[in-house]
Design a protein around this motif. Structure first.
Motif, PDB file in Angstrom:
ATOM      1  N   THR A  61       0.840  -1.199   0.000  1.00 46.37           N
ATOM      2  CA  THR A  61       0.000   0.000   0.000  1.00 46.37           C
ATOM      3  C   THR A  61       0.874   1.247   0.000  1.00 46.37           C
ATOM      4  O   THR A  61       1.775   1.377   0.834  1.00 46.37           O
ATOM      5  N   ARG A  63       0.413   5.725  -0.476  1.00 44.40           N
ATOM      6  CA  ARG A  63      -0.625   6.729  -0.215  1.00 44.40           C
ATOM      7  C   ARG A  63      -0.476   7.937  -1.117  1.00 44.40           C
ATOM      8  O   ARG A  63       0.630   8.411  -1.361  1.00 44.40           O
ATOM      9  N   LEU A  68      -7.322  11.461   1.744  1.00 40.85           N
ATOM     10  CA  LEU A  68      -6.229  10.503   1.689  1.00 40.85           C
ATOM     11  C   LEU A  68      -6.696   9.230   0.996  1.00 40.85           C
ATOM     12  O   LEU A  68      -7.750   8.673   1.320  1.00 40.85           O
ATOM     13  N   ASP A 100      -5.608   5.293  -0.223  1.00 40.63           N
ATOM     14  CA  ASP A 100      -4.718   4.127  -0.148  1.00 40.63           C
ATOM     15  C   ASP A 100      -4.640   3.494  -1.532  1.00 40.63           C
ATOM     16  O   ASP A 100      -5.663   3.041  -2.084  1.00 40.63           O
ATOM     17  N   LEU A 134       3.750   9.988   1.712  1.00 40.60           N
ATOM     18  CA  LEU A 134       2.885  10.426   0.617  1.00 40.60           C
ATOM     19  C   LEU A 134       3.701  10.494  -0.659  1.00 40.60           C
ATOM     20  O   LEU A 134       4.823  11.007  -0.668  1.00 40.60           O
TER      21      LEU A 134
END
Length: 544
Positions: free
Chosen positions: A5, A7, A18, A20, A106
């Motif tokens: 995962t 982001r 946000l 995923d 991020l």
């Protein structure tokens, strides 16, 4: 092979959500499946990411099936800035990166086929949204590193390529990569002769004392302003000098405006936070979407939001289309603009000082009170033309000034015109009084006080209130107009106190109500009646 995962952030207006980016690489029919309500540009990103990985000396899992989920799946996603997050998630799921290296990080950026990173609009609101969710490390294209670093407590990595991102995540030496080109939208910051506007000064204009005072009141309280007059009278020159008398943006306004410009793709990556109020002057043929926001795909801020905390100047207002004029009602009343679509509703701040300029007739030669002069327009044509600047929008305009071209007898040879710096100091002092008065409340300026709060918490003196009520009951003021007169009165009182800062009353309570003569000045400003002003530096608390 497994699951990983990364982001990223999906933007809806200036609000970030946000996302995923979950990738599963497993046995099955070879291919890529992208799910989670991705738009066309994002779906095309599969091929960009695949080629970027291959051209970065990394391995794309072409013999296995890769499933990419953008969660939450019910939220629409748009834009090319998801490329980098998809790439690192695929590499982690195919065991080329440690999935733990992606935690609390991020990833934002569009990938080129060669593996380079291109800037994406909206980095600042994305990083702000990520910081609210506890993410304190971000990878962004190198030109936007300074923009992302505006969010305190965030570790920013400005990178040029996917290879550099992978090296950072692996803890390896970072390879060299070609420089990243800045976003082309940054050139839009030079709109409307920006350099010429920065050099303008109120002292350039001789005479026009009534109009200059109206500009000062509009700047101090954030009041909408209408300038009406024949062509060549000086309406545009007056409007272009309003930003020169506005103080620097507060920290909150600066962050809001910078985020809006980032979202619109017009932020200069190397500029940092915007500190000066903006000035926008769209052409009268502008569409409604360009003015209030919209566009295809992701909603982009329009001119009224890009001028937030600054000045939006609509020259030749009567020539704007009717739907554009009607669209101004909401921002004039609420200070924000909502763009609603079938699947989303986006609200953007739009607290710009609206300045309208209009000729009295199509040819622009008619001068009210001085006869027809060179005007060739029939009375019916002039009447229809004036009707375009009347109605619901005109009722939301606080100040009206009928501008007459200066004559040789206007300037006082014994009085030098005030500079913008002198007026700006008074405007800043008036705004300081407003901040003190409204501490702990949701509004900042007098023009933003809700009507009920104005009546209950900030009343004017009883005699002044009776004067306004009498005009309201006689039909000379609407209920909305009466509220706007009282707002103006507070601004006139703030300026009066600011101009007398060295006098014994300098410490006057910022909650002291406006006097009757302050309300009289406000009525004259509202109705377009002339003011007779005392010498510069002693602005009025009464019309003389």
């Amino acid at each position: 092979m497994g699951v990983a995962t990364a982001r990223c952030v999906a933007l809806r207006g200036a609000v970030g959500h946000l996302i995923d980016v979950e990738v599963d690489v497993s046995a099955g029919q070879a291919g890529v499946a992208l799910v989670g309500r991705a738009d066309v540009a994002l779906r095309e990103g599969q091929e960009r990411v695949r080629m970027a990985v291959a051209n970065s000396a990394l391995e794309w899992p072409s013999s296995r099936r890769a499933t990419i989920l953008l969660a939450p799946a019910d939220l629409p996603k748009a834009g090319t800035h998801f490329d980098l997050a998809i790439a690192v998630a695929v590499l982690a799921a195919s065991e080329q990166l440690d999935p733990r290296a992606l935690a609390a990080t991020l990833f934002v950026g569009e990938l080129t086929l060669a593996g380079g990173l291109r800037p994406a609009p909206g980095v600042l609101p994305m990083v702000l949204a990520a910081a609210e969710h506890g993410i304190d490390r971000v990878f962004v294209p190198e030109p936007q590193a300074a923009e992302a670093a505006l969010v305190p407590g965030t570790s920013v990595f400005g990178v040029r390529s996917l290879g550099q991102v992978v090296a950072q995540l692996r803890g390896e030496p970072v390879p060299e990569a070609p420089p990243v080109a800045a976003a082309s939208g940054a050139a839009l910051l030079t709109w409307r002769g920006q350099q010429r506007l920065e050099e303008a000064d109120l002292a350039d204009l001789t005479g026009m004392e009534d109009e200059k005072f109206a500009l000062e009141v509009a700047a101090a309280g954030g009041h909408p302003l209408l300038l009406s007059g024949a062509k060549g009278a000086g309406k545009t020159s007056l409007a272009e000098r309003i930003p020169t008398i506005l103080p620097d943006l507060t920290a909150e306004e600066s962050l809001e405006l910078t985020a809006i410009h980032s979202l619109a793709g017009v932020l200069d990556p190397g500029q940092g936070l915007l500190v000066r109020p903006p000035f926008a002057a769209p052409h009268h043929d502008a569409s409604k979407a360009s003015l209030i926001g919209g566009g295809t795909g992701m909603v982009r801020p329009g001119a009224i939001s890009q001028a937030h905390a600054g000045v939006l100047f609509l020259d030749e207002f009567a020539l704007f289309r009717a739907d554009v004029i009607d669209a101004l009602r909401q921002p004039l009343e609420c200070g924000d603009i909502t763009v609603a679509r079938q699947e989303e509703s986006v609200t953007l701040p739009a607290r710009a000082i609206l300045v309208l300029a209009a000729n009295p007739c199509p040819c622009g030669d008619y001068v009210p009170g001085r006869g027809r002069d060179g005007c060739s327009c029939p009375e019916r044509v002039r009447r229809d033309y004036r009707r375009k600047v009347a109605g619901p929008v005109a009722d939301r305009i606080d100040i009206t000034r009928h501008v007459l071209a200066p004559t040789p007898a206007d300037p006082d040879p014994f009085r030098a015109p005030e500079t913008s710096a002198v007026v700006r100091a008074r405007v800043a002092a008036a705004r300081d009084r407003q901040r003190a008065r409204f501490a702990g409340r949701a509004w900042r300026l007098n023009s933003q006080i809700p009507g009920p709060r104005l009546r209950d918490d900030f009343p004017v003196v009883a005699a002044a209130r009776r004067r306004v009520d009498r005009l309201l009951y006689d039909g000379r003021l609407t209920a909305r107009g009466a509220v706007r007169v009282l707002r103006l009165a507070w601004t006139v009182a703030d300026l009066r106190t600011a101009a007398q800062a060295s006098a014994p009353g300098a410490g006057e309570d910022p909650t002291a109500p406006p006097r009757e003569d302050d309300v009289e000045v406000a009525l004259r400003l509202r109705c377009g009646d002339p003011l007779t002003l005392p010498p510069a530096g002693h602005r009025p608390g009464a019309a003389r």
